[in-house]
Design a protein around this motif. Structure first.
Motif, PDB file in Angstrom:
ATOM      1  N   ILE A  53      15.583 -29.002  -5.932  1.00  0.00           N
ATOM      2  CA  ILE A  53      15.366 -27.855  -5.030  1.00  0.00           C
ATOM      3  C   ILE A  53      13.876 -27.568  -4.907  1.00  0.00           C
ATOM      4  O   ILE A  53      13.380 -27.256  -3.817  1.00  0.00           O
ATOM      5  N   HIS A  54      13.147 -27.705  -6.004  1.00  0.00           N
ATOM      6  CA  HIS A  54      11.697 -27.492  -5.979  1.00  0.00           C
ATOM      7  C   HIS A  54      11.025 -28.499  -5.045  1.00  0.00           C
ATOM      8  O   HIS A  54      10.165 -28.133  -4.235  1.00  0.00           O
ATOM      9  N   THR A  59       8.598 -29.378   0.566  1.00  0.00           N
ATOM     10  CA  THR A  59       8.529 -30.038   1.863  1.00  0.00           C
ATOM     11  C   THR A  59       8.628 -29.036   3.005  1.00  0.00           C
ATOM     12  O   THR A  59       8.281 -29.356   4.139  1.00  0.00           O
ATOM     13  N   GLY A  60       9.108 -27.832   2.704  1.00  0.00           N
ATOM     14  CA  GLY A  60       9.182 -26.776   3.711  1.00  0.00           C
ATOM     15  C   GLY A  60      10.454 -26.793   4.535  1.00  0.00           C
ATOM     16  O   GLY A  60      10.666 -25.932   5.376  1.00  0.00           O
ATOM     17  N   PHE A  63      15.550 -24.498   4.108  1.00  0.00           N
ATOM     18  CA  PHE A  63      16.507 -23.494   4.579  1.00  0.00           C
ATOM     19  C   PHE A  63      17.823 -24.124   5.029  1.00  0.00           C
ATOM     20  O   PHE A  63      18.897 -23.717   4.590  1.00  0.00           O
ATOM     21  N   ASP A  64      17.766 -25.119   5.907  1.00  0.00           N
ATOM     22  CA  ASP A  64      18.995 -25.741   6.415  1.00  0.00           C
ATOM     23  C   ASP A  64      19.795 -26.421   5.306  1.00  0.00           C
ATOM     24  O   ASP A  64      21.021 -26.312   5.264  1.00  0.00           O
ATOM     25  N   LEU A  65      19.086 -27.115   4.419  1.00  0.00           N
ATOM     26  CA  LEU A  65      19.767 -27.796   3.322  1.00  0.00           C
ATOM     27  C   LEU A  65      20.479 -26.789   2.415  1.00  0.00           C
ATOM     28  O   LEU A  65      21.664 -26.951   2.097  1.00  0.00           O
ATOM     29  N   LEU A  66      19.780 -25.743   2.005  1.00  0.00           N
ATOM     30  CA  LEU A  66      20.386 -24.750   1.123  1.00  0.00           C
ATOM     31  C   LEU A  66      21.481 -23.957   1.829  1.00  0.00           C
ATOM     32  O   LEU A  66      22.498 -23.610   1.221  1.00  0.00           O
ATOM     33  N   TYR A 151       7.643 -13.372  -3.372  1.00  0.00           N
ATOM     34  CA  TYR A 151       8.383 -13.669  -4.587  1.00  0.00           C
ATOM     35  C   TYR A 151       9.574 -14.591  -4.360  1.00  0.00           C
ATOM     36  O   TYR A 151      10.357 -14.829  -5.257  1.00  0.00           O
ATOM     37  N   THR A 152       9.707 -15.106  -3.169  1.00  0.00           N
ATOM     38  CA  THR A 152      10.860 -15.928  -2.832  1.00  0.00           C
ATOM     39  C   THR A 152      10.930 -17.189  -3.699  1.00  0.00           C
ATOM     40  O   THR A 152      11.999 -17.535  -4.188  1.00  0.00           O
ATOM     41  N   PHE A 153       9.825 -17.878  -3.892  1.00  0.00           N
ATOM     42  CA  PHE A 153       9.848 -19.131  -4.636  1.00  0.00           C
ATOM     43  C   PHE A 153      10.288 -18.945  -6.091  1.00  0.00           C
ATOM     44  O   PHE A 153      11.202 -19.650  -6.540  1.00  0.00           O
TER      45      PHE A 153
END
Length: 191
Positions: A53-54, A59-60, A63-66, A151-153
């Motif tokens: 996930i990191h 890679t930016g 969103f779509d993958l998660l 704080y999202t990361f």
């Protein structure tokens, strides 16, 4: 006489069943050798998944993958909850009065017999509760995807580790229920 004793034991058992009490009675499953192996295995899977996930986050295009992963897991966990509940129904149907009387009579005390019977049901009950907790965490993760902040990361990394650990633990725990179901079936045939 035996039927009256069985009825009294059953009524007492029903009044005293709570999740916390059953968890205390069956906690040794978590500290057994297989329980520790299960925890280590799930920890390693969680570290690997969090690292993936990191990499995807860097890679930016995360969103779509998660989004797809979380929505698929939410549906899967609804199925796991249904599996655990149907397994409880099947196991309950296998427990006959003869088996109940046998366990109650062959225990050194009535309370020990009840603990043994509750121990047959607890893994299914625990699995359903664990699956529901993971389901709620997945919904929180889904909502977290839409929050934009500095704080999202760190939150994403923490939640991915917790979620992947609980997901892998609940899946491994659910697979182990197959062996318990087979043992219960043979026990039910015996009595």
């Amino acid at each position: 006489m035996v039927e009256k004793k069985t009825e009294d034991i059953l009524i007492t058992s029903i009044k005293e069943i709570t999740f916390i009490k059953m968890l205390k009675e069956n906690y040794e499953d978590f500290y057994s050798k297989s329980g520790l192996v299960r925890m280590v295995f799930c920890f390693i899977l969680s570290v690997v998944f969090t690292a993936l996930i990191h990499v995807v986050y860097l890679t930016g295009d995360y969103f779509d993958l998660l989004f797809n992963l979380i929505t698929t897991l939410i549906g899967g966990y609804l199925g796991l909850i249904a599996f655990a509940l149907s397994a409880v129904a099947i196991v309950t149907a296998m427990i006959t009065n003869n088996l109940f009387v046998h366990v109650a009579q062959n225990s050194s005390s009535d309370e020990k017999g009840l603990v043994n019977l509750r121990g047959l049901f607890f893994p299914f009950y625990f699995s359903a509760v664990l699956d529901f907790i993971v389901f709620i965490i997945l919904i929180l993760n889904f909502l977290l995807l839409y929050i934009e902040s500095n704080y999202t990361f760190p939150i994403l990394m923490f939640m991915s580790f917790v979620t992947s650990f609980l997901c892998s633990y609940s899946i491994v725990y659910s697979v182990q229920l197959i062996g318990l179901s087979i043992r219960i079936r043979f026990l039910a045939v015996k009595y």
